[in-house]
Design a protein around this motif. Structure first.
Motif, short mmCIF file in Angstrom:
data_model
loop_
_atom_site.label_atom_id
_atom_site.label_comp_id
_atom_site.label_asym_id
_atom_site.label_seq_id
_atom_site.Cartn_x
_atom_site.Cartn_y
_atom_site.Cartn_z
N SER A 1 10.36 -2.44 -11.04
CA SER A 1 10.50 -3.22 -9.70
C SER A 1 9.19 -2.92 -8.78
N GLY A 2 8.58 -3.83 -8.04
CA GLY A 2 7.55 -3.68 -7.28
C GLY A 2 7.63 -4.92 -6.10
N THR A 3 6.18 -5.25 -5.92
CA THR A 3 6.08 -6.09 -4.69
C THR A 3 5.06 -7.06 -5.11
N HIS A 4 5.62 -8.38 -4.94
CA HIS A 4 4.63 -9.47 -5.47
C HIS A 4 4.30 -10.21 -4.01
N LEU A 5 2.89 -10.50 -4.06
CA LEU A 5 2.47 -11.16 -2.79
C LEU A 5 1.78 -12.61 -3.17
N ASN A 6 2.55 -13.64 -2.41
CA ASN A 6 1.93 -14.77 -2.89
C ASN A 6 1.40 -15.37 -1.64
N ILE A 7 0.27 -15.89 -1.45
CA ILE A 7 -0.43 -16.64 -0.13
C ILE A 7 -0.59 -18.08 -0.42
N LYS A 8 0.24 -18.73 0.51
CA LYS A 8 0.54 -20.18 0.62
C LYS A 8 -0.78 -20.50 1.54
N THR A 9 -1.63 -21.48 1.09
CA THR A 9 -2.64 -21.90 1.76
C THR A 9 -2.84 -23.53 1.89
N GLU A 10 -3.71 -24.23 2.85
CA GLU A 10 -3.65 -25.33 2.87
C GLU A 10 -4.84 -25.72 1.86
N ARG A 11 -5.16 -26.76 1.19
CA ARG A 11 -6.35 -27.20 0.52
C ARG A 11 -7.44 -27.32 1.36
N ASN B 1 3.73 -0.60 -6.87
CA ASN B 1 3.63 -1.40 -7.70
C ASN B 1 3.30 -2.74 -7.39
N GLY B 2 2.25 -3.14 -7.51
CA GLY B 2 1.78 -4.63 -7.08
C GLY B 2 1.95 -5.43 -8.19
N ALA B 3 3.05 -6.40 -8.42
CA ALA B 3 3.45 -7.58 -9.39
C ALA B 3 2.36 -8.36 -9.67
N GLY B 4 1.91 -8.70 -10.89
CA GLY B 4 1.08 -10.06 -10.96
C GLY B 4 2.02 -11.14 -11.09
N VAL C 1 4.32 -5.32 -19.24
CA VAL C 1 4.75 -5.15 -17.83
C VAL C 1 3.72 -5.32 -16.81
N ASN C 2 3.80 -6.39 -16.11
CA ASN C 2 2.37 -6.76 -15.51
C ASN C 2 2.35 -6.35 -14.10
N PHE C 3 2.09 -4.95 -13.92
CA PHE C 3 2.21 -4.26 -12.67
C PHE C 3 0.67 -3.59 -12.32
N LEU C 4 0.24 -3.57 -11.32
CA LEU C 4 -0.64 -2.70 -10.98
C LEU C 4 0.02 -1.50 -10.31
N ARG C 5 -0.21 -0.33 -10.53
CA ARG C 5 0.24 0.72 -9.87
C ARG C 5 -0.77 1.66 -8.98
N VAL C 6 -0.55 1.90 -8.03
CA VAL C 6 -1.18 2.88 -7.18
C VAL C 6 -0.63 4.28 -7.03
N TYR C 7 -1.31 5.32 -7.25
CA TYR C 7 -0.68 6.80 -6.97
C TYR C 7 -1.63 7.14 -5.81
N ILE C 8 -0.90 7.62 -4.63
CA ILE C 8 -1.62 8.13 -3.39
C ILE C 8 -1.28 9.66 -2.96
N GLY C 9 -2.26 10.30 -2.85
CA GLY C 9 -1.74 11.70 -2.62
C GLY C 9 -3.03 12.57 -2.18
N GLU C 10 -2.81 13.86 -1.94
CA GLU C 10 -4.21 14.65 -1.61
C GLU C 10 -4.86 15.07 -3.02
N SER C 11 -5.90 15.18 -2.98
CA SER C 11 -6.71 15.52 -4.34
C SER C 11 -7.03 17.03 -4.44
#
Length: 385
Positions: free
Chosen positions: A56-66, A217-220, A228-238
């Motif tokens: 599971s993850g998040t899908h972002l869809n942007i609806k725009t005018e032409r 997880n950002g869904a394609g 499995v069409n996801f972009l995964r980001v890991y965030i933490g202290e390096s």
């Protein structure tokens, strides 16, 4: 340092980057309020939880005018820079769009001022890019790294006609970036995704050591049967961005070997594969003066080195340890000096150069050739670096 690592094993697109940041904790209400500062754009955000395969993850869809007409770079930069967004957000967004425009200009053989962005200049790309800059700032991310990037194959239809995958602008943006073929038919990397990640990422490497805080997880938009069409980001202290490995340290104390022999001992240990060998004066039991011999080597050289120590010295035994090691990344460069070309060793921590040192044997030869004190040659060479 707060660090983000993007795992692009399924590719990358602009909406996948922003979707991953939302999934990792970027509040949607905050993002929408910040994007309202763009003012003149007409769009709506559709953010949904979805699955790709069993993930599971998040899908972002942007609806725009032409769009009535394609936008130039100056039009987009004007939209961004006349807003009340933070200075850092405006600067990063502008850098990404400039990089994208430069790639398009090179591909088309046109001045950057004449480039029409077509699909890329549409509102959704502006939202993807500015939204990413907003998200990185809000999440406090100071450093970004990325995995090597897979490319799909096949063709894609766009404003310029039917183009091979990756699209020419994408290829230009990925110049100097480690890429590989995943065998998937389709566009895994979009120009917007490539522009974003090649602008924000300091390096394209295996995952650095992190104290992990969150992932997203950002869904394609496309669904592939074998991906499995996801972009995964890991965030933490390096942690420190050095290279880590493990070597063997071999030690022995000697009190009855002729001191004149140690030069020969160290020379032959180095020829046998030692990484380093050195001696330290020590006071041993009963007050006897002795020498502590230490040898460093790769694990597979251990037996050969121990055998050489027994052959070359009077010791009856050695102590052997596995030792973790932190190293700067090293590479050699040849530089020109008034004395001719010389090899120098460059040590880097991530992308930051920490030390540059001329090779001893090179400046030793120069000193001998020009009949100069070796320290004078060293000083002159370092002044050239």
């Amino acid at each position: 340092m707060k660090t983000a690592y993007f795992d692009c094993s399924s590719g990358i697109a602009g909406n996948m980057v922003l979707g991953a940041l939302i999934d990792a904790g970027l509040e949607l209400s905050f993002l929408k309020n910040e994007l309202k500062k763009l003012g003149v754009l007409h769009y709506s955000l559709l953010v949904t939880k979805t699955k790709r395969g069993l993930v599971s993850g998040t899908h972002l869809n942007i609806k725009t005018e032409r769009e009535k007409s394609p936008r130039h770079l100056k039009d987009i930069l004007k939209i961004i820079n006349q807003t009340k967004l933070s200075r850092d957000v405006k600067q990063l967004s502008s850098r990404i769009f400039k990089r994208l425009a430069e790639a398009e200009a090179k591909v088309h053989g046109e001045p950057i001022s004449k480039i029409h962005f077509h699909e890329v200049g549409a509102v959704d790309a502006i939202i993807d890019i500015v939204g990413t800059a907003i998200g990185l700032e809000k999440l406090g991310i100071e450093k970004v790294y990325c995995s090597p990037i897979p490319t799909g194959h096949g063709t894609i239809k766009c404003a310029h006609g039917i183009l091979p995958i990756p699209a020419p602008a994408t290829v230009e943006l990925l110049t100097g970036v480690p890429i590989y073929s995943s065998g998937i038919k389709g566009e895994l990397v979009t120009p917007t995704g490539a522009a974003i990640i090649t602008t924000i990422a300091s390096d394209f490497i295996d995952m650095p050591r992190l104290k992990l805080e969150t992932t997203g997880n950002g869904a394609g938009s496309r669904v592939y049967p074998s991906l499995v069409n996801f972009l995964r980001v890991y965030i933490g202290e390096s942690f420190i961005l050095s290279t880590r490995d493990t070597i063997v340290q071999i030690e022995t104390n000697i009190d009855d070997l002729n001191p004149k022999s140690y030069g020969n001992v160290i020379s032959k240990l180095m020829k046998a594969g030692a990484l380093d060998a050195y001696t330290i004066p020590v006071t041993m039991k009963k007050g006897r003066q002795g020498i502590a011999l230490t040898v460093l080597c790769e694990p597979d050289k251990r037996d050969a080195i121990v055998t050489r120590i027994f052959n070359l010295t009077t010791t009856f035994g050695t102590r052997i340890f596995l030792v973790p090691r932190e190293k700067l990344s090293r590479k050699f460069k040849t530089v020109k000096t008034k004395y001719g070309k010389i090899k120098v060793k460059v040590g880097s921590l991530g992308q930051e150069v920490m030390t540059i040192a001329p090779e001893y044997e090179d400046y030793k030869k120069i000193a001998k050739k020009h009949h100069l004190p070796i320290q004078k040659v060293y000083k002159k060479i370092t002044e050239c670096l």
